[in-house]
Design an enzyme around this catalytic site. Structure first.
Site, PDB file in Angstrom:
ATOM      1  N   ARG A 113      -1.966 -11.441  -2.856  1.00  0.00           N
ATOM      2  CA  ARG A 113      -1.509 -11.180  -1.488  1.00  0.00           C
ATOM      3  C   ARG A 113      -1.818  -9.725  -1.142  1.00  0.00           C
ATOM      4  O   ARG A 113      -2.288  -8.962  -1.990  1.00  0.00           O
ATOM      5  CB  ARG A 113      -0.021 -11.538  -1.283  1.00  0.00           C
ATOM      6  CG  ARG A 113       0.904 -11.413  -2.422  1.00  0.00           C
ATOM      7  CD  ARG A 113       1.122 -10.020  -2.908  1.00  0.00           C
ATOM      8  NE  ARG A 113       1.503  -9.105  -1.853  1.00  0.00           N
ATOM      9  CZ  ARG A 113       1.330  -7.796  -1.875  1.00  0.00           C
ATOM     10  NH1 ARG A 113       0.768  -7.215  -2.931  1.00  0.00           N
ATOM     11  NH2 ARG A 113       1.689  -7.027  -0.884  1.00  0.00           N
ATOM     12  N   GLY A 114      -1.506  -9.348   0.110  1.00  0.00           N
ATOM     13  CA  GLY A 114      -1.903  -8.017   0.594  1.00  0.00           C
ATOM     14  C   GLY A 114      -3.252  -8.175   1.282  1.00  0.00           C
ATOM     15  O   GLY A 114      -4.191  -8.714   0.663  1.00  0.00           O
ATOM     16  N   ALA A 115      -3.341  -7.713   2.534  1.00  0.00           N
ATOM     17  CA  ALA A 115      -4.523  -8.043   3.351  1.00  0.00           C
ATOM     18  C   ALA A 115      -5.883  -7.766   2.668  1.00  0.00           C
ATOM     19  O   ALA A 115      -6.727  -8.666   2.600  1.00  0.00           O
ATOM     20  CB  ALA A 115      -4.428  -7.333   4.698  1.00  0.00           C
TER      21      ALA A 115
ATOM     22  N   ARG B 167      -3.899 -17.868   5.286  1.00  0.00           N
ATOM     23  CA  ARG B 167      -2.969 -16.832   5.762  1.00  0.00           C
ATOM     24  C   ARG B 167      -3.598 -16.164   7.001  1.00  0.00           C
ATOM     25  O   ARG B 167      -4.628 -15.523   6.902  1.00  0.00           O
ATOM     26  CB  ARG B 167      -2.689 -15.809   4.652  1.00  0.00           C
ATOM     27  CG  ARG B 167      -1.969 -16.463   3.475  1.00  0.00           C
ATOM     28  CD  ARG B 167      -1.115 -15.495   2.703  1.00  0.00           C
ATOM     29  NE  ARG B 167      -0.038 -14.918   3.449  1.00  0.00           N
ATOM     30  CZ  ARG B 167       0.599 -13.809   3.070  1.00  0.00           C
ATOM     31  NH1 ARG B 167       0.242 -13.175   1.988  1.00  0.00           N
ATOM     32  NH2 ARG B 167       1.591 -13.333   3.790  1.00  0.00           N
TER      33      ARG B 167
ATOM     34  N   ASP C 218      -1.413  -4.905   7.952  1.00  0.00           N
ATOM     35  CA  ASP C 218      -2.225  -6.115   7.773  1.00  0.00           C
ATOM     36  C   ASP C 218      -3.236  -6.256   8.895  1.00  0.00           C
ATOM     37  O   ASP C 218      -4.285  -6.876   8.726  1.00  0.00           O
ATOM     38  CB  ASP C 218      -1.321  -7.348   7.710  1.00  0.00           C
ATOM     39  CG  ASP C 218      -0.431  -7.272   6.481  1.00  0.00           C
ATOM     40  OD1 ASP C 218       0.576  -6.537   6.531  1.00  0.00           O
ATOM     41  OD2 ASP C 218      -0.780  -7.886   5.465  1.00  0.00           O
TER      42      ASP C 218
HETATM   43  O1  MRU Z   1       2.743 -10.991   2.757  1.00  0.00           O
HETATM   44  P1  MRU Z   1       1.984  -9.983   1.985  1.00  0.00           P
HETATM   45  O2  MRU Z   1       2.644  -9.590   0.720  1.00  0.00           O
HETATM   46  O3  MRU Z   1       0.537 -10.381   1.823  1.00  0.00           O
HETATM   47  O4  MRU Z   1       2.004  -8.715   2.942  1.00  0.00           O
HETATM   48  C1  MRU Z   1       1.454  -7.484   2.622  1.00  0.00           C
HETATM   49  C2  MRU Z   1       1.966  -6.413   3.474  1.00  0.00           C
HETATM   50  O5  MRU Z   1       2.448  -6.592   4.548  1.00  0.00           O
HETATM   51  C3  MRU Z   1       1.863  -5.073   2.903  1.00  0.00           C
HETATM   52  O6  MRU Z   1       2.994  -4.352   3.238  1.00  0.00           O
HETATM   53  C4  MRU Z   1       0.695  -4.267   3.254  1.00  0.00           C
HETATM   54  O7  MRU Z   1       1.040  -3.096   3.857  1.00  0.00           O
HETATM   55  C5  MRU Z   1      -0.442  -4.774   3.970  1.00  0.00           C
HETATM   56  S1  MRU Z   1      -1.692  -4.988   2.831  1.00  0.00           S
HETATM   57  C6  MRU Z   1      -2.160  -3.421   2.238  1.00  0.00           C
END
Ligand code: MRU
Length: 352
Positions: A48-50, A90, A236
């Site tokens: 996960r994480g963009a 996602r 994101d």
């Molecule tokens: O739902 P996730 O865990 O994929 O979300 C990730 C986020 O929102 C992080 O906080 C992040 O800042 C973005 S990805 C670097």
């Protein structure tokens, strides 16, 4: 130097990812062999994480490109099916669709299967390498905001695990630490999936950087007590007016930061900017399974039949953001500055 395992890698025709749903208890590497399994891992947030999801999308396409269809039309149909499936997993993070569309664009006029395979692999490798380089640049640039002794709050996990390596919001923290600054990180646990407690705290504990874990509810009170010098979160997706979409809870954090005069920054690669989103409200916010809220550690915490609203992200209006830390410099969250940074820009080897 910080030393963390890579979030995602490609080796011997398979993709290896850290299973983030098992951290902090177990560091397990999952081997992914096909597009379907990749999509499932993204959906279940094993990765996960963009930016990390974007890399997973690229490598998912590499796996799909290994299919043994002999007819080029059938081969391409198979690839496109995989692309659509991955993109549906996602919706909010920009990198997944951005990268998959880039790959589809590259093979549009190609009809040699071997060449298509080569192009996809080469592009995916470039994307993974670039991610790490960009994040280190964000780290270097963002570290200028961090003074010795600073206490920096962050939300969710925008660390190495949210990228291929080194992170976005945590990058300035890592860079400062590597360059001898003494710092403390305040980690918000980040309900409902606890990416702060499970992932950010795990990364920091491995690097040796001092940190303190608080509940999301304690963040405003902690600021009131003058215990926070700076807040850095990731994003994101960022709209053209500078509104930033990030993990749910980011908006409340920004409001509290404004009240307590704590500088609030967003760290993200330029690729996070969505040219098609004028403002934050144009961005689709993913809504997730109610059980993420209703069940903790396999125990139901609210009566059966309880209605739930579970948005995974919220929008931080640009007026609360002091600056966006990118690999090209720190910019004001304003359309004019954003346009300037996009001008002559290059994202994953593509003209913007
Ligand atoms: O739902 P996730 O865990 O994929 O979300 C990730 C986020 O929102 C992080 O906080 C992040 O800042 C973005 S990805 C670097």
């Amino acid at each position: 130097m910080i030393n963390l395992p890579k979030t995602i890698e490609y080796k011997d025709n398979e993709v290896r990812i850290i299973d983030q749903t098992l951290l902090p208890e177990r560091l397990k590497i999952i081997k992914i062999k096909d597009c379907e399994m990749m999509g499932k891992c993204i959906k279940e947030m094993k990765i996960r994480g963009a930016p990390a999801i974007g890399a997973a999308g690229a490598l998912g396409m590499v796996l799909a490109s290994l299919n043994d269809k002999k007819d080029v039309n059938e081969y391409l149909r198979n690839l496109k099916k995989c692309a659509e499936y991955l993109k549906s997993t996602r919706p909010t993070g920009i990198h997944l669709s951005l990268i998959i569309d880039k790959i589809l664009g590259l093979i549009e006029n190609e009809n040699d299967i071997e060449k298509i395979r080569e192009k996809i692999l080469e592009t995916a490798k470039k994307i993974l390498d670039e991610d790490e380089k960009i994040n280190k640049e964000i780290g270097k640039i963002g570290s200028e905001l961090i003074r010795n002794g600073f206490r920096i709050m962050t939300h969710c996990n925008a660390g190495s695990l949210a990228t291929v390596y080194y992170g976005t919001a945590l990058a300035p923290i890592y860079y400062s630490w590597e360059n001898g600054k003494s710092i403390t990180v305040i980690v918000n646990e980040t309900r409902p999936r606890f990416q702060g407690a499970n992932l950010t705290a795990w990364e920091l504990s491995r690097t040796g950087i001092p940190y303190i874990l608080i509940t999301d509810n304690a963040a405003a009170f902690y600021m009131k007590k003058n215990k926070v010098d700076l807040i850095i979160i990731g994003a994101d997706r960022i709209a053209m007016n500078g509104d930033a979409v990030n993990k749910i809870g980011s908006y409340s954090l920004a409001l509290a930061a404004k009240e307590h005069n704590v500088p609030f920054y967003v760290a993200a690669p330029v690729s996070t900017i969505d040219k098609n989103a004028k403002k934050g409200d144009d961005i689709v916010i993913e809504e997730r399974d109610p059980n993420e809220i209703l069940i903790i550690n396999k125990k139901r915490i609210a009566p059966k039949g309880t209605k739930v609203w579970n948005p995974a992200f919220d929008v931080v209006p640009s007026k609360y953001i002091k600056g966006i830390i990118t690999e090209k410099g720190i910019i004001k969250p304003q359309e004019e500055e954003i346009r300037k940074i996009l001008l002559n820009g290059n994202i994953y080897g593509c003209k913007i």
